[in-house]
Design a protein around this motif. Sequence first.
Motif, mmCIF file in Angstrom:
data_model
loop_
_atom_site.group_PDB
_atom_site.id
_atom_site.type_symbol
_atom_site.label_atom_id
_atom_site.label_comp_id
_atom_site.label_asym_id
_atom_site.label_seq_id
_atom_site.Cartn_x
_atom_site.Cartn_y
_atom_site.Cartn_z
ATOM 1 N N TYR A 207 -27.102 18.576 -21.555
ATOM 2 C CA TYR A 207 -27.495 19.166 -22.838
ATOM 3 C C TYR A 207 -26.644 20.388 -23.170
ATOM 4 C CZ TYR A 207 -30.121 22.179 -25.993
ATOM 5 O OH TYR A 207 -30.474 23.023 -27.012
ATOM 6 N N LEU A 208 -26.222 21.128 -22.142
ATOM 7 C CA LEU A 208 -25.408 22.323 -22.376
ATOM 8 C C LEU A 208 -24.097 21.995 -23.072
ATOM 9 C CD1 LEU A 208 -25.785 24.407 -19.079
ATOM 10 C CD2 LEU A 208 -26.790 24.869 -21.316
ATOM 11 N N SER A 212 -24.827 22.929 -30.202
ATOM 12 C CA SER A 212 -26.006 23.706 -30.598
ATOM 13 C C SER A 212 -26.892 24.078 -29.416
ATOM 14 C CB SER A 212 -26.831 22.911 -31.616
ATOM 15 O OG SER A 212 -27.254 21.673 -31.045
ATOM 16 N N ALA A 213 -26.414 23.867 -28.196
ATOM 17 C CA ALA A 213 -27.232 24.095 -27.006
ATOM 18 C C ALA A 213 -27.608 25.568 -26.867
ATOM 19 C CB ALA A 213 -26.491 23.627 -25.756
ATOM 20 N N SER A 214 -28.826 25.804 -26.371
ATOM 21 C CA SER A 214 -29.303 27.162 -26.124
ATOM 22 C C SER A 214 -30.026 27.191 -24.782
ATOM 23 C CB SER A 214 -30.251 27.612 -27.236
ATOM 24 O OG SER A 214 -30.905 28.811 -26.881
ATOM 25 N N LEU A 215 -29.810 28.259 -24.013
ATOM 26 C CA LEU A 215 -30.469 28.381 -22.719
ATOM 27 C C LEU A 215 -31.979 28.564 -22.864
ATOM 28 C CD1 LEU A 215 -27.958 30.705 -20.818
ATOM 29 C CD2 LEU A 215 -28.210 28.236 -20.627
ATOM 30 N N LEU A 216 -32.434 28.912 -24.055
ATOM 31 C CA LEU A 216 -33.860 29.125 -24.289
ATOM 32 C C LEU A 216 -34.528 27.897 -24.902
ATOM 33 C CD1 LEU A 216 -33.748 32.760 -25.713
ATOM 34 C CD2 LEU A 216 -34.141 32.025 -23.353
ATOM 35 N N ASP A 217 -33.768 26.840 -25.125
ATOM 36 C CA ASP A 217 -34.297 25.621 -25.728
ATOM 37 C C ASP A 217 -35.127 24.845 -24.707
ATOM 38 O OD1 ASP A 217 -34.561 22.945 -26.849
ATOM 39 O OD2 ASP A 217 -33.040 23.568 -28.296
ATOM 40 N N PHE A 220 -33.539 22.194 -22.619
ATOM 41 C CA PHE A 220 -32.809 22.609 -21.427
ATOM 42 C C PHE A 220 -33.764 23.065 -20.328
ATOM 43 C CE2 PHE A 220 -31.030 26.227 -19.029
ATOM 44 C CZ PHE A 220 -30.036 25.567 -18.337
ATOM 45 N N ALA A 404 -19.426 23.714 -23.473
ATOM 46 C CA ALA A 404 -20.365 24.576 -24.189
ATOM 47 C C ALA A 404 -19.731 25.925 -24.503
ATOM 48 C CB ALA A 404 -21.633 24.768 -23.357
ATOM 49 N N ARG A 408 -18.269 27.528 -28.460
ATOM 50 C CA ARG A 408 -18.735 28.785 -29.041
ATOM 51 C C ARG A 408 -17.640 29.850 -29.117
ATOM 52 N NH1 ARG A 408 -22.520 26.065 -26.720
ATOM 53 N NH2 ARG A 408 -24.719 26.194 -27.296
#
Length: 444
Positions: A207-208, A212-217, A220, A404, A408
Amino acid sequence: MVFAVASIALFMASVDQTIVATALGTLQRDMNAAVNWSSWTITIYALGQIIAMPLAGTISDRYGRKKVFICAILLFTVASLSCGLANDIYTLVALRAVQAIGGGAFMPSATGIVADEFGRDRDRAIGLFTSIFPIGGLVGPVLGGVFVTYWSWRGIFLVNVPIGIFLFCLGIVVVPGSRKKAATGLDLSGIALLGTGLLGSMLAVSYLGSASASLLDARFIAPLAIGIICLLLFVRHSARAAAPFVPLNLLAGKGFGIMNVINFVWGSAMFGFATLVPLYAEERYHLPVLAAGSLLTARAVGMIVVAALATFMLRRTGYRLPMIAGFITAATGLLLMGMSPPGLSAYAWLAIAAGFTGVGIGVAVPASNNATLHRAPESTASVAGLRGMFRQSGGITAISVITAIAARDASPALALAHAFWVLAFLLICLIPVVFLVPDHRGQW
């Protein structure tokens, strides 16, 4: 003949790791699929192999290598036929997962078969497997391009069917039966914990790789938490169970624990490099797609030529020396890859860097493939399965994290260049760790 049968199976599995990449655009158009779903035809194959390798290895050691090998051929062939007949992307992704289970079972079962058949020469036979995977990786994209251009994307799957049928018949006749261990119940709890742990962890890591991946999602956090908890429970289970699916000594025992760490980091550099080089060449130097992809040819040629020599020198060099030399050479190639060309064309410079990396891989892999096998000859398939699992896991982790970061960054090309340097640094850090690997010279 036994080595030929095992090699054809490994070649098929290797080709299918890369052959689908050239058909992603066609798949997306023909099936009216979203980009993320079409790319899952590649991701799910890697995830399936990660799960299948340790499971197939342990089952091979317990219930016979030939049975697992023949079943893997059958499953891979039927799944390939079904993939070629699929009419929607969701069905294709599900069938690719089934195909990956068959493909992932080839390496551990084939390694066990060869180890049993070749006796004191098994170190050389297992080492020569190193030259098969780069050939498959080299042929895959070319073969995929030919099928997509002159026939259909379905051909990349259907081509496996006649080969699989031939291999199935030949395997039944040629491959000898192997001795089974004393009958014990199958450790279903261990299998469930390991499979869930690996799937959850790798889904989170994969997923990373999305932009649009986020560590707070939650997409994940949830699979990562489930994966880590299940893996910790699996280690605890392996330490306490009377007949664990994977004995604890193969995970963290003397020599084995160190090699598992080395294989994870080595897989990060080896698979991460191979996947990211074409993208890097296109992004930074604007090379055409075909030229960027052909850079891996230099890497493959270096691996194939050097691996054969390194294999036959193993009995004199032992395991530590070639691993150290290979890591240093591969790290040099990664450093060169991230540097600007000093007076050469971009293509020539990148080809030289890729060649260095290929030579390093060819020197190191035969030794790392055989290291620790002599300490557990009765569990050859299990060790090979765990080795493949750690390498593939390292590769997926590196690719997902690096892509990832690059997605960014204001300059993705420079981000990839810096990633190559980080991978080189990690390889150099492995050198003192190699001295903890049990060395071995001479025949097994």
